[in-house]
Design an enzyme around this catalytic site. Structure first.
Site, short mmCIF file in Angstrom:
data_model
loop_
_atom_site.label_atom_id
_atom_site.label_comp_id
_atom_site.label_asym_id
_atom_site.label_seq_id
_atom_site.Cartn_x
_atom_site.Cartn_y
_atom_site.Cartn_z
N GLY A 15 0.78 -1.23 0.00
CA GLY A 15 0.00 0.00 0.00
C GLY A 15 0.81 1.28 0.00
CB SER A 16 3.92 2.44 -1.66
OG SER A 16 3.68 2.36 -3.04
CG ASN A 17 0.42 4.67 -5.46
OD1 ASN A 17 0.79 5.83 -5.56
ND2 ASN A 17 0.78 3.73 -6.31
CG LEU A 96 -8.29 -8.90 -14.26
CD1 LEU A 96 -8.35 -9.98 -15.33
CD2 LEU A 96 -7.91 -7.56 -14.86
CG LEU A 97 -12.22 -4.14 -10.48
CD1 LEU A 97 -12.48 -2.66 -10.25
CD2 LEU A 97 -12.32 -4.91 -9.16
CG HIS A 113 -1.38 1.54 -15.76
ND1 HIS A 113 -1.40 0.18 -15.49
CD2 HIS A 113 -0.69 1.67 -16.94
CE1 HIS A 113 -0.76 -0.47 -16.45
NE2 HIS A 113 -0.32 0.41 -17.33
CD GLU A 178 3.00 4.24 -9.46
OE1 GLU A 178 2.20 3.72 -8.66
OE2 GLU A 178 3.86 3.57 -10.07
#
Length: 224
Positions: A15-17, A96-97, A113, A178
């Protein structure tokens, strides 16, 4: 200031973002609050990091659902609804959603992304950028659509591809981008200063003046 939007962050790993969003949201004038961090992996390191900030966490393990993606997503959606979530930010959520969840959160779900979309959709973006010989690489924040890595673009940041780069060195510079653009992009959407018009994201005049760019110019020379 107007009411802050409640954001749910979906993660699968460290979870860096997610952390960049949490830190940005600590500012009193930030237009969103991170109200929930949810993972499909019980052992995701980001859960502990989020809890350390006093943020509610939840786990919906995808494994018991087998191939039934929609059933898994309905369980995820139930957690988001219970927390009063208004915007969703994907931050390394490695699932994938299905069209069901994408349509349910259309215009309210963001993703980041590690490439300058529409180039290099999918995985291994840094390796592919080096193989292709592009001179600029970077990251894109976009709305989630039914097609992978193809939703309307909110913000992009670029870095140079240097002659001696490896996938790791290039990826490290992109990750810095990012962490910079995701909080900015989320703020634009949460504050209503960026909006969807068809398949494009349009900034208000005030937001355009304040932001000044969609490509981060100070990062182009690698000095930021």
């Amino acid at each position: 200031m107007s009411k802050r939007q409640k954001v749910g962050v979906l993660i699968s790993g460290r979870g860096s973002n997610m952390l960049s969003l949490i830190r940005a949201a600590e500012a009193p004038d930030y237009p969103a609050e991170i109200a929930l961090v949810l993972s499909n992996r019980p052992d995701a390191g980001g859960l502990e990091r989020a809890a350390a900030f006093g943020i509610a966490t939840a786990v919906v393990d995808h494994k018991p659902f087998g191939r039934d993606r929609e059933a898994f997503e309905k369980a995820v959606d139930a957690e988001l609804q219970a927390a009063g979530i208004e915007l969703v930010a994907l931050a390394g959520f490695m699932r994938l959603l299905s069209p069901w969840l994408v349509e349910r959160w259309a215009g309210r779900m963001l993703n980041i992304h590690p490439a300058l979309l529409p180039s290099f959709k999918g995985l291994d973006t840094h390796e592919r950028a080096l193989e292709t010989g592009v001179k600029l690489h970077g990251a894109t924040v976009h709305f989630v659509s039914s097609e992978m890595d193809a939703g309307p673009i909110i913000m992009q940041g670029a870095v140079p591809v240097l002659d001696g780069d490896t996938a790791d060195t290039l990826g490290a510079r992109v990750l810095e981008v990012e962490h910079r653009i995701y909080p900015e992009a989320l703020a634009l959407i949460a504050s209503g200063t960026a909006r969807l018009e068809g398949n494009r994201v349009v900034l208000t005049d005030a937001a355009r003046e304040a932001t000044g760019h969609l490509i981060a110019p100070t990062l182009l020379n690698g000095q930021d």
